[in-house]
Motif scaffolding. Structure first.
Motif, short mmCIF file in Angstrom:
data_model
loop_
_atom_site.label_atom_id
_atom_site.label_comp_id
_atom_site.label_asym_id
_atom_site.label_seq_id
_atom_site.Cartn_x
_atom_site.Cartn_y
_atom_site.Cartn_z
N LEU A 1 24.00 -28.08 27.26
CA LEU A 1 24.15 -28.33 28.69
C LEU A 1 24.70 -27.13 29.46
O LEU A 1 24.19 -26.81 30.54
CB LEU A 1 25.07 -29.54 28.92
N ILE A 2 25.73 -26.46 28.92
CA ILE A 2 26.37 -25.40 29.70
C ILE A 2 26.26 -24.02 29.08
O ILE A 2 26.74 -23.05 29.66
CB ILE A 2 27.86 -25.73 29.96
N GLY A 3 25.64 -23.90 27.92
CA GLY A 3 25.44 -22.58 27.32
C GLY A 3 26.47 -22.24 26.28
O GLY A 3 27.63 -22.68 26.37
N PRO A 4 26.08 -21.43 25.29
CA PRO A 4 27.01 -21.12 24.19
C PRO A 4 28.20 -20.27 24.62
O PRO A 4 29.29 -20.43 24.08
CB PRO A 4 26.12 -20.38 23.18
N GLU A 5 28.01 -19.36 25.58
CA GLU A 5 29.14 -18.50 25.99
C GLU A 5 30.25 -19.33 26.63
O GLU A 5 31.43 -19.12 26.37
CB GLU A 5 28.67 -17.43 26.98
N THR A 6 29.87 -20.30 27.46
CA THR A 6 30.86 -21.15 28.11
C THR A 6 31.56 -22.04 27.10
O THR A 6 32.77 -22.28 27.20
CB THR A 6 30.19 -22.01 29.19
N VAL A 7 30.82 -22.54 26.10
CA VAL A 7 31.43 -23.37 25.06
C VAL A 7 32.47 -22.56 24.28
O VAL A 7 33.57 -23.05 23.99
CB VAL A 7 30.36 -23.95 24.12
N ILE A 8 32.15 -21.32 23.94
CA ILE A 8 33.10 -20.46 23.22
C ILE A 8 34.35 -20.23 24.07
O ILE A 8 35.48 -20.28 23.56
CB ILE A 8 32.43 -19.13 22.82
N CYS A 9 34.16 -20.02 25.36
CA CYS A 9 35.30 -19.83 26.26
C CYS A 9 36.17 -21.09 26.30
O CYS A 9 37.40 -21.01 26.25
CB CYS A 9 34.79 -19.47 27.66
N ILE A 10 35.55 -22.26 26.39
CA ILE A 10 36.30 -23.52 26.43
C ILE A 10 37.05 -23.74 25.11
O ILE A 10 38.21 -24.16 25.11
CB ILE A 10 35.35 -24.71 26.72
N ILE A 11 36.42 -23.43 23.98
CA ILE A 11 37.08 -23.58 22.68
C ILE A 11 38.28 -22.64 22.58
O ILE A 11 39.35 -23.03 22.09
CB ILE A 11 36.08 -23.35 21.54
N CYS A 12 38.14 -21.41 23.05
CA CYS A 12 39.26 -20.46 23.03
C CYS A 12 40.41 -20.95 23.90
O CYS A 12 41.59 -20.85 23.51
CB CYS A 12 38.81 -19.08 23.49
#
Length: 130
Positions: free
Chosen positions: A91-102
């Motif tokens: 839905l929001i892209g892998p870069e944004t998911v990595i940022c949210i996880i961090c």
């Protein structure tokens, strides 16, 4: 020009085969009582002799053998999964998911330091009292 043609092919709007034609897709709007255009569909039909059918077998949909014509995998579809992180990635892209996880990891570390800090302060004051 090649890059532009590749882009058009990737989104499914490239050139069609010479034996294909565009069919207009229409929708009957009951409220307005008229037909409304809803898009176009490229269609190609080949009638071949039975001997050629037996000589060149093909699979259903994209099953093997996927030849004559080759059917590429669908482009732009979301993959379904019960894993919420993979749905979020779609839905929001892998870069944004990595940022949210961090960010979540940093917040958890801060909470851990906050709770461990209380025990440290308590232990430090007890040691200082002796």
């Amino acid at each position: 020009e090649d890059a532009l043609n590749a882009l058009w092919d990737a989104i499914g709007m490239g050139k069609i085969a010479e034996d294909a034609q565009w069919l207009k897709m229409m929708y009957h709007n009951a409220k307005r009582k008229r037909l409304e255009p809803k898009g176009k569909l490229a269609v190609s039909i080949q009638i071949v002799p039975w001997a050629e059918v037996e000589a060149r077998p093909v699979g259903n949909a994209q099953d093997d053998p996927n030849t004559n014509p080759f059917l590429p995998p669908p482009v732009g579809r979301m993959s379904f999964s019960f894993n919420p992180l993979s749905i979020l990635k779609e839905l929001i892209g892998p870069e944004t998911v990595i940022c949210i996880i961090c960010i979540c990891c940093c917040v958890m570390c801060l909470f851990a330091l906050m709770f461990l800090g209380q025990y440290y302060v308590t232990a430090y004051t007890m040691i200082q009292s002796f």
